[in-house]
Design a protein around this motif. Structure first.
Motif, PDB file in Angstrom:
ATOM      1  N   LEU A  65       0.829  -1.194   0.000  1.00 30.65           N
ATOM      2  CA  LEU A  65       0.000   0.000   0.000  1.00 30.65           C
ATOM      3  C   LEU A  65       0.870   1.253   0.000  1.00 30.65           C
ATOM      4  O   LEU A  65       1.939   1.284   0.625  1.00 30.65           O
ATOM      5  N   ILE A  66       0.407   2.285  -0.701  1.00 31.76           N
ATOM      6  CA  ILE A  66       1.176   3.528  -0.858  1.00 31.76           C
ATOM      7  C   ILE A  66       0.322   4.695  -0.395  1.00 31.76           C
ATOM      8  O   ILE A  66      -0.774   4.924  -0.919  1.00 31.76           O
ATOM      9  N   ASP A  67       0.817   5.434   0.569  1.00 31.78           N
ATOM     10  CA  ASP A  67       0.160   6.625   1.110  1.00 31.78           C
ATOM     11  C   ASP A  67       0.786   7.843   0.443  1.00 31.78           C
ATOM     12  O   ASP A  67       1.988   8.079   0.566  1.00 31.78           O
ATOM     13  N   SER A  68      -0.035   8.635  -0.248  1.00 29.37           N
ATOM     14  CA  SER A  68       0.524   9.749  -1.032  1.00 29.37           C
ATOM     15  C   SER A  68       0.500  11.087  -0.306  1.00 29.37           C
ATOM     16  O   SER A  68       0.844  12.110  -0.897  1.00 29.37           O
ATOM     17  N   HIS A  69       0.124  11.083   0.993  1.00 28.54           N
ATOM     18  CA  HIS A  69       0.178  12.356   1.725  1.00 28.54           C
ATOM     19  C   HIS A  69      -0.045  12.144   3.219  1.00 28.54           C
ATOM     20  O   HIS A  69      -1.183  11.975   3.662  1.00 28.54           O
ATOM     21  N   THR A  70       1.037  12.181   3.987  1.00 34.26           N
ATOM     22  CA  THR A  70       0.913  12.136   5.446  1.00 34.26           C
ATOM     23  C   THR A  70       2.004  12.979   6.085  1.00 34.26           C
ATOM     24  O   THR A  70       3.153  12.979   5.634  1.00 34.26           O
ATOM     25  N   VAL A 125       5.397   5.761   1.596  1.00 32.14           N
ATOM     26  CA  VAL A 125       4.666   6.945   2.022  1.00 32.14           C
ATOM     27  C   VAL A 125       5.353   8.188   1.481  1.00 32.14           C
ATOM     28  O   VAL A 125       6.576   8.252   1.386  1.00 32.14           O
ATOM     29  N   LEU A 126       4.543   9.166   1.093  1.00 30.15           N
ATOM     30  CA  LEU A 126       5.045  10.511   0.831  1.00 30.15           C
ATOM     31  C   LEU A 126       4.934  11.263   2.149  1.00 30.15           C
ATOM     32  O   LEU A 126       3.833  11.581   2.596  1.00 30.15           O
ATOM     33  N   ASP A 127       6.068  11.497   2.780  1.00 36.86           N
ATOM     34  CA  ASP A 127       6.103  12.235   4.046  1.00 36.86           C
ATOM     35  C   ASP A 127       6.176  13.721   3.730  1.00 36.86           C
ATOM     36  O   ASP A 127       7.239  14.243   3.392  1.00 36.86           O
ATOM     37  N   PHE A 128       5.037  14.391   3.833  1.00 37.97           N
ATOM     38  CA  PHE A 128       4.961  15.831   3.589  1.00 37.97           C
ATOM     39  C   PHE A 128       5.432  16.508   4.869  1.00 37.97           C
ATOM     40  O   PHE A 128       4.658  16.782   5.779  1.00 37.97           O
ATOM     41  N   LEU A 298      -4.684   8.281  -2.404  1.00 41.21           N
ATOM     42  CA  LEU A 298      -5.188   8.528  -1.060  1.00 41.21           C
ATOM     43  C   LEU A 298      -4.059   8.661  -0.049  1.00 41.21           C
ATOM     44  O   LEU A 298      -3.010   8.023  -0.185  1.00 41.21           O
ATOM     45  N   GLY A 299      -4.303   9.481   0.979  1.00 40.76           N
ATOM     46  CA  GLY A 299      -3.361   9.629   2.079  1.00 40.76           C
ATOM     47  C   GLY A 299      -4.089   9.762   3.395  1.00 40.76           C
ATOM     48  O   GLY A 299      -5.280  10.097   3.445  1.00 40.76           O
TER      49      GLY A 299
END
Length: 455
Positions: A65-70, A125-128, A298-299
């Motif tokens: 699973l890939i989180d694109s905004h957290t 994850v994309l760690d914003f 989704l994130g």
């Protein structure tokens, strides 16, 4: 974390959801992993003597699973934003706490978040990171990501203190250049890559943001930005700054012409549905984006409010999209609901696409992640279907609607087994909990109980 000694791994007999149009689903499939990559996908595959074997019978194998905004730094603040009502509440009770985080807090927070995410099947994850208040904040965040071994696009936050945005801009740009030289945006076997989290237009202004985009493109870095007020996508488009390397987040108020602009340059949007929906935002944007050819991903967004759980995001996203479609039907007088061409548009499998195929594109890795196919990086998750049997119908619907983090049996990142039989292999949940305790003690001090009561 584990070393990267080349090894061979064979997963056998799973229901494989490849998410690859050429391969489809395999009712009882095998996946052979050699080193960091998937070597073969099929049935009755052979593996050399000494290969590690995992029995996947009765389980579902999906791409990681890939989180694109957290915002991973907020993980220790879990629950603090539970009862937020709109943006002013967030800016009063949660966001100002970033100024109390030092670099050590950033390390502990990112470690705690990454460990929990891996445990929950989130391999990328994309760690914003909009809490790079000093250079050390960024350095310690990256150190923590390397410690967990999660695949991370560390999106360096250009938004610092509001009163010092322009004054701090030069050292932030300089550190991005330095980090790009050290870790880069691609290539090699590093699990941590660099991106940029642009300063928000409403705070930084177009000139500062333009400078950031120009630097990001010169360095080949994926970029992302919060898109909250209306017309910002149009503003960037008219300035000639939009591109497929630019990922807007939220964009709830985007107009149709702005979606056309994004589609024309091959861009997507990251939606953080639980926070947006719970925050009272307009939610028809997801369906409009999908229809316009702007790929949704989704994130989780803010762990201070929302669980680090992409299964929950899939379920809620589907219900939100179906509710919007139903509202449109009622408004046009088509009630009770009945199927007709093009309606309903949202399907269960779309939800799994949002957190695999689409999200891989969103983090700039669409050619290497998000599918189970030969040559791609071996980021994989095995899900138990539990004691009460597999769902009927599309198995992707089982993943989207029936699965939870408790069903995550096995997690593989870059060919390395990170979780097996429901237990983390080389990370300790207790260590993550202790890291959270330390952050809370340092940031909130004796105010922990008061913060819990206020939340």
């Amino acid at each position: 974390m584990s070393d990267h000694t080349p090894r061979t791994l064979l997963i056998q007999g799973a229901l494989v959801l490849t998410m690859d149009p050429a391969l489809g689903d395999l009712e009882s499939g095998d996946v052979l992993v050699e080193g960091r990559r998937i070597a073969q996908v099929g049935t009755a595959l052979e593996a050399p003597a000494g290969a590690q074997r995992i029995d996947g019978r009765g389980m579902i194998l999906i791409p990681g699973l890939i989180d694109s905004h957290t915002h991973m730094w907020q993980a220790p603040l879990k629950g603090l934003g539970a009862g937020l009502w709109g943006t002013p509440d967030y800016q009063k009770h949660v966001f100002p706490l970033r100024e109390k985080f030092d670099a050590v807090d950033m390390h502990d927070a990112c470690f705690a978040a990454g460990t929990e995410m891996l445990d929950n099947g989130i391999t990328t994850v994309l760690d914003f990171c909009h809490n790079t208040m000093t250079p050390a904040h960024a350095e310690q965040s990256i150190a923590a990501h390397r410690r967990t071994g999660q695949r991370v696009l560390f999106s360096y936050g250009m938004l610092g203190g509001f009163s010092t945005l322009a004054a701090d801009h030069p050292w932030r740009l300089a550190q991005v250049r330095e980090m790009a030289h050290e870790i880069g945006s691609g290539g090699g076997d590093s699990l941590v890559r660099l991106g940029m989290a642009l300063g928000s237009l409403e705070y930084s202004g177009l000139e500062l943001v333009k400078t950031e985009i120009e630097l990001g493109r010169a360095l080949g870095l994926p970029m992302t930005f919060h898109q909250n007020p209306p017309a910002q996508i149009r503003q960037l488009g008219e300035a000639g700054l939009l591109g497929g390397d630019l990922l807007p987040v939220h964009a709830n108020l985007a107009a149709d012409d702005e979606l056309d602009m994004l589609a024309a340059c091959g861009a997507g949007i990251s939606f953080t549905v639980e926070g947006e929906f719970g925050g009272g935002r307009a939610m028809n944007i997801i369906g409009r984006a999908h229809r316009a050819g702007v790929t949704p991903s989704l994130g989780v967004d803010i762990p201070s409010r929302v669980a680090l759980d992409l299964f929950a995001q899939m379920r809620l996203t589907f219900q939100v999209m179906r509710a919007e479609e139903a509202l449109a039907e009622r408004i046009t007088g088509r009630w009770p609901l009945a199927r007709h061409p093009g309606t309903p548009h949202a399907q269960p499998r779309h939800m799994l696409e949002y957190v695999t195929v689409n999200a891989a594109r969103a983090v700039g890795r669409g050619d290497e992640l998000g599918r189970i196919a030969p040559g791609l990086l071996a980021d994989l998750v095995l899900l138990s279907t539990g004691p009460y049997s597999m769902s009927l119908g599309d198995p992707a619907a089982h993943v989207a609607f029936q699965s939870t983090p408790a069903d995550v049996d096995t997690v593989i990142v870059d060919g390395q087994v990170r979780k097996r039989d429901g237990r983390l292999v080389d990370l300790d949940r207790a260590d993550a909990a202790e890291a959270t305790r330390r952050v809370r003690e340092r940031v909130l001090g004796k105010g922990v109980q008061a913060a819990r009561a206020a939340a």
